[in-house]
Design a protein around this motif. Structure first.
Motif, PDB file in Angstrom:
ATOM      1  N   ASP A   1     100.215  32.734  52.336  1.00 15.21           N
ATOM      2  CA  ASP A   1      99.409  31.751  52.519  1.00 15.21           C
ATOM      3  C   ASP A   1      98.758  31.487  51.214  1.00 15.21           C
ATOM      4  OD1 ASP A   1      99.931  30.869  54.970  1.00 15.21           O
ATOM      5  OD2 ASP A   1      98.597  32.192  55.924  1.00 15.21           O
TER       6      ASP A   1
ATOM      7  N   ASP B   1      92.420  32.265  53.908  1.00 19.96           N
ATOM      8  CA  ASP B   1      93.734  31.558  53.948  1.00 19.96           C
ATOM      9  C   ASP B   1      93.664  30.220  54.152  1.00 19.96           C
ATOM     10  OD1 ASP B   1      95.412  33.787  53.854  1.00 19.96           O
ATOM     11  OD2 ASP B   1      94.932  34.251  55.476  1.00 19.96           O
TER      12      ASP B   1
ATOM     13  N   LYS C   1      95.192  28.370  56.140  1.00 20.11           N
ATOM     14  CA  LYS C   1      94.992  28.284  57.457  1.00 20.11           C
ATOM     15  C   LYS C   1      93.786  28.118  58.168  1.00 20.11           C
ATOM     16  CE  LYS C   1      95.940  32.808  59.208  1.00 20.11           C
ATOM     17  NZ  LYS C   1      94.455  33.043  59.556  1.00 20.11           N
ATOM     18  N   ASP C   2      92.862  28.672  57.501  1.00 21.32           N
ATOM     19  CA  ASP C   2      91.511  28.668  57.968  1.00 21.32           C
ATOM     20  C   ASP C   2      90.709  27.477  57.376  1.00 21.32           C
ATOM     21  OD1 ASP C   2      91.997  31.038  59.547  1.00 21.32           O
ATOM     22  OD2 ASP C   2      91.394  32.437  57.720  1.00 21.32           O
TER      23      ASP C   2
END
Length: 164
Positions: A2, A81, A83-84
């Motif tokens: 990521d 990341d 995704k966070d």
């Protein structure tokens, strides 16, 4: 792997129990409440405790229990990341999405590329690198007509005299 996104800069230590003082690089500094882990350089850190004081975030990492454990991270960036990332409302963008966009005038003429986003106060300001010089454009709907991150394009309609 990521992509990592910077969300804060460690300005200093705080006290002797391993806390660090973080300058948030996000519009929602309270987002640290929802984070379980972050990265500094390439190392992963688990967040043990977070609290807030004025415009800074105090963070304690699990297993780092005194000032000597964390002093080496002063001036380092805290990353997460991709995704966070927190969700954005429609017509909201991350700065890293804006930097690099190709800017066109409403008449179709190419102006330049966004090289930086300034955050002086009431609204962001886009720094556009043109052939001649840098141009500053306020990030307001009256001027910025369209942003298309997928096409790497922004369309603006500046007021007369704003671009010389």
């Amino acid at each position: 792997m990521d992509n990592k996104i910077q969300i804060g800069k460690i300005a200093n230590t705080h006290g002797i129990r391993g806390y660090v003082k973080v300058i948030p690089l996000t519009t929602n500094m309270y987002r640290y409440d929802d984070l379980k882990e972050v990265f500094i350089d390439e190392a992963k850190f688990e967040i043990e405790d977070v609290w807030y004081k004025k415009d800074v975030v105090m963070v304690k990492f699990k297993g780092y229990d005194n000032i000597n454990d964390v002093i080496c991270y002063k001036n380092k960036f805290i990353q997460i990341d991709e995704k966070d990332l927190i969700g954005l409302d429609q017509d909201e963008y991350f700065i890293f999405d804006i930097v690099g966009l190709q800017v066109y005038l409403a008449n179709g003429k190419y102006l330049g590329e966004i090289k930086e986003v300034l955050q002086p106060g009431a609204n962001d300001v886009y720094v556009i690198k043109t052939k001649k010089s840098d141009v500053l454009i306020p990030a307001v709907k009256e001027i910025v007509k369209d942003i298309n991150v997928k096409e790497n394009k922004m369309i603006i309609d500046p007021i007369e005299g704003m671009i010389e």
